[in-house]
Design a protein around this motif. Structure first.
Motif, short mmCIF file in Angstrom:
data_model
loop_
_atom_site.label_atom_id
_atom_site.label_comp_id
_atom_site.label_asym_id
_atom_site.label_seq_id
_atom_site.Cartn_x
_atom_site.Cartn_y
_atom_site.Cartn_z
N UNK A 124 0.82 -1.20 0.00
CA UNK A 124 0.00 0.00 0.00
C UNK A 124 0.86 1.25 0.00
N UNK A 125 0.98 1.91 -1.14
CA UNK A 125 1.72 3.16 -1.20
C UNK A 125 1.06 4.17 -0.26
N UNK A 126 -0.28 4.19 -0.21
CA UNK A 126 -1.04 4.96 0.77
C UNK A 126 -1.99 3.98 1.44
N UNK A 127 -1.83 3.83 2.74
CA UNK A 127 -2.71 2.88 3.44
C UNK A 127 -4.11 3.45 3.61
N UNK A 128 -4.18 4.75 3.85
CA UNK A 128 -5.47 5.39 4.08
C UNK A 128 -5.67 6.57 3.13
N UNK A 129 -6.92 6.91 2.89
CA UNK A 129 -7.22 8.06 2.03
C UNK A 129 -7.23 9.36 2.82
N UNK A 130 -7.12 9.28 4.13
CA UNK A 130 -7.06 10.45 4.99
C UNK A 130 -5.62 10.66 5.44
N UNK A 131 -5.14 11.90 5.40
CA UNK A 131 -3.72 12.16 5.64
C UNK A 131 -3.29 11.83 7.06
N UNK A 132 -4.09 12.18 8.04
CA UNK A 132 -3.67 11.99 9.43
C UNK A 132 -4.91 11.87 10.30
N UNK A 133 -4.68 11.49 11.57
CA UNK A 133 -5.82 11.42 12.47
C UNK A 133 -5.62 10.48 13.64
N UNK A 134 -6.74 10.25 14.35
CA UNK A 134 -6.72 9.46 15.57
C UNK A 134 -8.03 8.69 15.67
N UNK A 135 -7.95 7.42 16.11
CA UNK A 135 -9.14 6.60 16.37
C UNK A 135 -8.93 5.88 17.70
N UNK A 136 -9.99 5.82 18.49
CA UNK A 136 -9.99 4.99 19.70
C UNK A 136 -11.12 3.97 19.57
N UNK A 137 -10.80 2.73 19.85
CA UNK A 137 -11.77 1.64 19.77
C UNK A 137 -12.07 1.07 21.15
N UNK A 138 -13.30 0.65 21.30
CA UNK A 138 -13.67 -0.16 22.46
C UNK A 138 -13.76 -1.60 22.01
N UNK A 139 -13.07 -2.49 22.73
CA UNK A 139 -13.04 -3.91 22.38
C UNK A 139 -14.00 -4.66 23.28
N UNK A 140 -14.78 -5.56 22.69
CA UNK A 140 -15.74 -6.35 23.46
C UNK A 140 -15.78 -7.76 22.91
N UNK A 141 -16.50 -8.63 23.59
CA UNK A 141 -16.52 -10.04 23.21
C UNK A 141 -15.52 -10.81 24.03
N UNK A 142 -14.77 -11.70 23.39
CA UNK A 142 -13.74 -12.46 24.12
C UNK A 142 -12.59 -11.57 24.56
#
Length: 349
Positions: A20-38
């Protein structure tokens, strides 16, 4: 034979990692995830330069139960990836690994030579070969997402970024849902400094590099790597010229390399791969390595054909005694003897 298949699998995986020459179409940023399940906990992702720089931090607890046995695994990791360089810190084990992703530049060249339409077709081809499918588009909290399902996991993807996943594999339930998303926000350059607080082990070699961060090879592979490899005398420039001129219908040549005394070339069609390996014939014990192969003559050369059911692959080995060389043409998934012979006919060593 096994060492060649492992080389192919590593090369295939690393080429895909680099594509992937560019992994994302957005230049920069931040994401926080909540993990659930196992797995319960949180995961955070910062990125810049369209994903060429990333930092991922995960703190979680995974609980599984199999055959009445309960197992709990804690995770506290930080992973920084800058183009072809990575650092992985495990704060529970108080250890870390660092290295360079092999074939990164070749992967970049491979993608850059494609048009956007060809890149899309390539991605669709990989998805189809993995048994996946696109289920349309959905709006997720105001963000338009492509919904993709593959290998039992359903993902909602916005401009290359996964915002949500859900699925269950072998009784292990995995769910991720973004709770914060700041697209195109500024990210401090210090975020991409190597994680602190642990001592890093360098895993930069071709066979131990990026894969070393994910898990070491089995003991048999380690023993094979310790065996001395006799270097091939055949010119690498000549090898490169021949494989670059070889047209395998539907495949692209993604990497040509020489390492540890061997020359190799990788061709890919989606997730399908063909690899051509040239090495000194002194590295092969015919009685041991070829005892399950069908031997025959073709175009004046002694050839050997075999299949590896466990790896779903096949290989054609061609002897070149005048050059003290053997050439292996390997395919995953496997191809028939006639199909591999057609490839051999195009290689004029």
């Amino acid at each position: 034979m096994k060492n060649l298949i492992l080389i192919l699998l590593v090369t295939l995986g690393l080429n895909l990692q680099a594509q992937e020459a560019k992994r994302y179409a957005l230049k920069s940023g931040y994401i926080k995830y909540e993990l659930s399940g196992s797995t319960k906990g949180t995961k955070e992702l910062w990125w810049d330069d369209y994903g060429r720089k990333t930092c991922e931090v995960e703190k979680s607890t995974t609980t599984t139960k199999m055959f009445g046995i309960k197992n709990t695994e804690e995770k506290n990791t930080s992973t920084v990836l800058i183009k072809d360089k990575y650092w992985v810190a495990d704060y529970i084990q108080n250890s870390g690994s660092t290295g360079t992703v092999p074939y990164y530049n070749e992967g970049q060249e491979f993608v850059n030579e494609m048009t956007e339409e060809e890149q899309k077709e390539f991605a669709d081809e990989i998805l189809a070969q993995m048994g996946g499918k696109k289920e349309g588009t959905e709006n997720l909290n105001g963000y338009s997402c492509d919904v993709i399902k593959v290998m039992g996991i359903k993902s909602w993807i916005h401009k290359g970024l996964v915002l949500k996943t859900e699925g269950k594999i072998l009784g292990v339930e995995t769910n991720e849902m973004f709770v914060e998303f700041k697209p195109n926000s500024n990210v401090s350059a210090s975020r991409f400094n190597p994680p602190s607080g642990v001592k890093f082990e360098d895993l930069s070699s071709v066979t131990g590099g990026f894969m070393g961060a994910l898990g070491a090879f089995d003991e048999e592979m380690d023993e094979e790597e310790n065996e001395e490899t006799i270097a091939i005398d055949y010119s690498f420039d000549k090898f490169k010229k021949i494989v670059n001129a070889c047209n395998i219908e539907g495949y692209r040549c993604v990497a040509v390399n020489s390492f540890e005394g061997m020359h190799s070339a990788s061709f890919m069609k989606g997730m399908n791969s063909v690899m051509v390996i040239a090495q000194s014939d002194k590295n092969m014990d015919k009685d041991e390595d070829l005892n399950s192969f069908d031997s025959f003559r073709h175009n004046g050369h002694t050839c050997h054909f075999g299949e590896e059911e466990e790896e779903n692959g096949s290989a054609l080995i061609v002897e070149y005694p005048s050059d003290d060389m053997i050439v292996t043409i390997m395919a995953i998934p496997g191809k028939s003897k006639d199909e591999l012979l057609k490839i051999d006919d195009k290689l004029q060593f």
